[in-house]
Design an enzyme around this catalytic site. Structure first.
Site, PDB file in Angstrom:
ATOM      1  N   ARG A   1       8.367  -5.840   9.781  1.00  0.00           N
ATOM      2  CA  ARG A   1       7.463  -4.726   9.486  1.00  0.00           C
ATOM      3  C   ARG A   1       6.060  -5.249   9.236  1.00  0.00           C
ATOM      4  NH1 ARG A   1       5.182  -2.260   5.222  1.00  0.00           N
ATOM      5  NH2 ARG A   1       6.144  -3.706   3.749  1.00  0.00           N
ATOM      6  N   GLN A   2       5.086  -4.534   9.777  1.00  0.00           N
ATOM      7  CA  GLN A   2       3.684  -4.694   9.407  1.00  0.00           C
ATOM      8  C   GLN A   2       3.154  -3.323   9.028  1.00  0.00           C
ATOM      9  OE1 GLN A   2       2.489  -7.048  13.011  1.00  0.00           O
ATOM     10  NE2 GLN A   2       1.451  -8.339  11.511  1.00  0.00           N
ATOM     11  N   SER A   3       2.292  -3.282   8.025  1.00  0.00           N
ATOM     12  CA  SER A   3       2.002  -2.015   7.354  1.00  0.00           C
ATOM     13  C   SER A   3       1.098  -1.075   8.134  1.00  0.00           C
ATOM     14  CB  SER A   3       1.376  -2.285   5.976  1.00  0.00           C
ATOM     15  OG  SER A   3       2.254  -3.049   5.180  1.00  0.00           O
ATOM     16  N   THR A   4       0.147  -1.596   8.912  1.00  0.00           N
ATOM     17  CA  THR A   4      -0.851  -0.743   9.547  1.00  0.00           C
ATOM     18  C   THR A   4      -1.020  -1.106  11.013  1.00  0.00           C
ATOM     19  OG1 THR A   4      -2.689  -2.226   8.988  1.00  0.00           O
ATOM     20  CG2 THR A   4      -2.089  -0.533   7.356  1.00  0.00           C
TER      21      THR A   4
ATOM     22  N   GLN B   1      -3.125  -4.241  11.394  1.00  0.00           N
ATOM     23  CA  GLN B   1      -2.374  -5.493  11.294  1.00  0.00           C
ATOM     24  C   GLN B   1      -1.660  -5.811  12.602  1.00  0.00           C
ATOM     25  OE1 GLN B   1       0.236  -5.391   7.905  1.00  0.00           O
ATOM     26  NE2 GLN B   1      -1.414  -5.112   6.430  1.00  0.00           N
TER      27      GLN B   1
END
Length: 426
Positions: free
Chosen positions: A18-21, A24
């Site tokens: 997972r990456q938040s945005t 990113q």
């Protein structure tokens, strides 16, 4: 003690990524490579293969719905997961609810949690305590980072130097300053919108006039390979409304005009953004911050007109001019209850108006207040208006001719600028 047993190896290894945005995803490539590299670590620990769950790339872990995380929990509950691998606790969850749910499910079915620091068995009290502390620290870290970032943004905004986006008609000259777009066609198109609103005093009438005269308005296109490009589009009502209500065009810097609301849906946090705040609740307002297309006094007058034109917004609002034969529609109020009088039409052609007040009857069940025909009232008011305006008739006619000529010049000017731009681009 080796915590990985044949029972764990008999089940699958799941790697959660997972990456938040979206930002990113575009720029933090190394973090994503490290997370995908956990599949190789699972094979080194004894698993023949690893299932990659990357459905939540670009999604925050602070409590919103995450289909990838839900898929992981479902696989754990079905007993198909021997180990969950993540680069760190914050990738799995940034809030206590999700983190402790994961630990509880893993403990019930005997699933290991593995990060870059080690292997954890949620059924062991020491490992469970350590996992709980990791989750708490991850949640605290997010809260501190968010608080610091927001305060830094607010401080920069208080100086009038924060520009996340720039409205059409302006360009950045430095990272902390804006100025009018040097494109003459853009400047004159926006000036035409404000000029027509001063003439018509109605957003809808400005929009209809622009559509009728086939005048295009500028818009910013962020979907091109370039960072920012001006495109020309037929005007829509929302575009005209945005131009006329945005204080940036009055030379003011504003931050915090909109807010967000958080609600719970199906046990998940749902954030709805874009709620407009009252001016008194704006975080920052700096008048005369940069060169505007109109003055602040003109902007405030325009906002009063726009608010006054709204219909269905209470008793104090006058309302916009509506269709119909009556002269005083929207202007008369009941002398008994103070409500705005309604208009009803009758007659063979439906052109005979009658003013009436039924507000008290509808709201309180009392008798109607007043009701009277419009013919004599409108005739009396018309006669008085014409008596005062008659000496100015010739001057008014001359001004009407001048306004018509100026309108023709404006349309020709916009066509001329569009042709000049097309030749330049060709």
């Amino acid at each position: 003690m080796n915590k990985i047993t044949p029972e764990h190896l008999a089940r699958g290894a799941y790697v959660y990524i997972r990456q938040s945005t979206a930002d990113q995803l575009l720029h933090n490539h190394e973090s994503r490579r490290r997370q995908y590299g956990l599949g190789e670590r699972a094979r080194q620990l004894g698993w023949s293969d690893a299932t990659i769950i990357d459905d939540d790339l670009g999604r925050s872990g602070s409590g919103i719905a995450r289909p990838g995380f839900e898929r992981l929990l479902a696989a754990i509950c079905e007993g198909r997961v021997g180990a969950v691998l993540a680069i760190e606790a914050s990738r799995l969850a940034r809030n206590g609810r999700d983190w402790h749910t994961l630990i509880e499910f893993c403990g019930l079915v005997g699933t290991l949690i593995i990060d870059e620091d080690g292997v954890y068995e949620p059924r062991h009290s020491n490992d469970r305590l350590l996992l709980g502390m990791k989750g708490t620290m991850s949640e605290l870290e997010l809260s501190i980072l968010r608080q610091r970032s927001l305060e830094a943004l607010r401080q920069k905004a208080r100086r009038g130097e924060l520009f996340l986006t720039v409205a059409v008609g302006y360009v950045k000259v430095r990272h902390d300053r804006i100025q009018k777009d040097p494109d003459q066609r853009v400047q004159e198109a926006l000036g035409l919108v404000f000029g027509k609103f001063a003439e018509f005093q109605s957003i809808r009438q400005v929009h209809l006039w622009l559509r009728q005269e086939l005048i295009m308005l500028p818009a910013v296109d962020y979907r091109t390979d370039q960072d920012r490009r001006i495109v020309w589009k037929p005007p829509v009502y929302n575009t005209v409304h945005h131009i006329l209500t945005n204080p940036i065009y009055a030379g003011a810097y504003v931050f915090g005009r909109t807010g967000s609301r958080i609600s719970l849906e199906n046990g998940r946090k749902r954030v709805v953004r874009g709620f407009k705040k009252e001016r008194s609740a704006w975080d920052v307002l700096i008048v005369e911050h940069h060169e505007g297309y109109l003055s602040w006094a003109e902007f405030e007058r325009n906002q009063r007109l726009i608010a006054d034109n709204a219909t269905g917004k209470g008793m104090i609002v006058r309302g916009a001019v509506r269709r119909g034969e009556t002269l005083l529609a929207g202007l008369l109020r009941c002398g008994h209850c103070g409500r705005k009088l309604h208009v009803a039409y009758s007659g063979t052609k439906g052109d005979v108006g009658r003013y009436h007040c039924r507000g008290a009857m509808i709201n309180h069940g009392t008798a109607p207040c007043i009701s009277f025909g419009s013919l004599r009232v409108d005739q009396a008011v018309s006669a008085e208006v014409l008596r005062f305006l008659q000496p100015l008739g010739i001057e008014a006619a001359i001004r009407a001719i001048e306004a018509r000529d100026a309108e023709t010049d404006e349309k020709c000017r916009q066509t001329e600028l569009a042709l000049k731009q097309a030749r330049f681009e060709a």
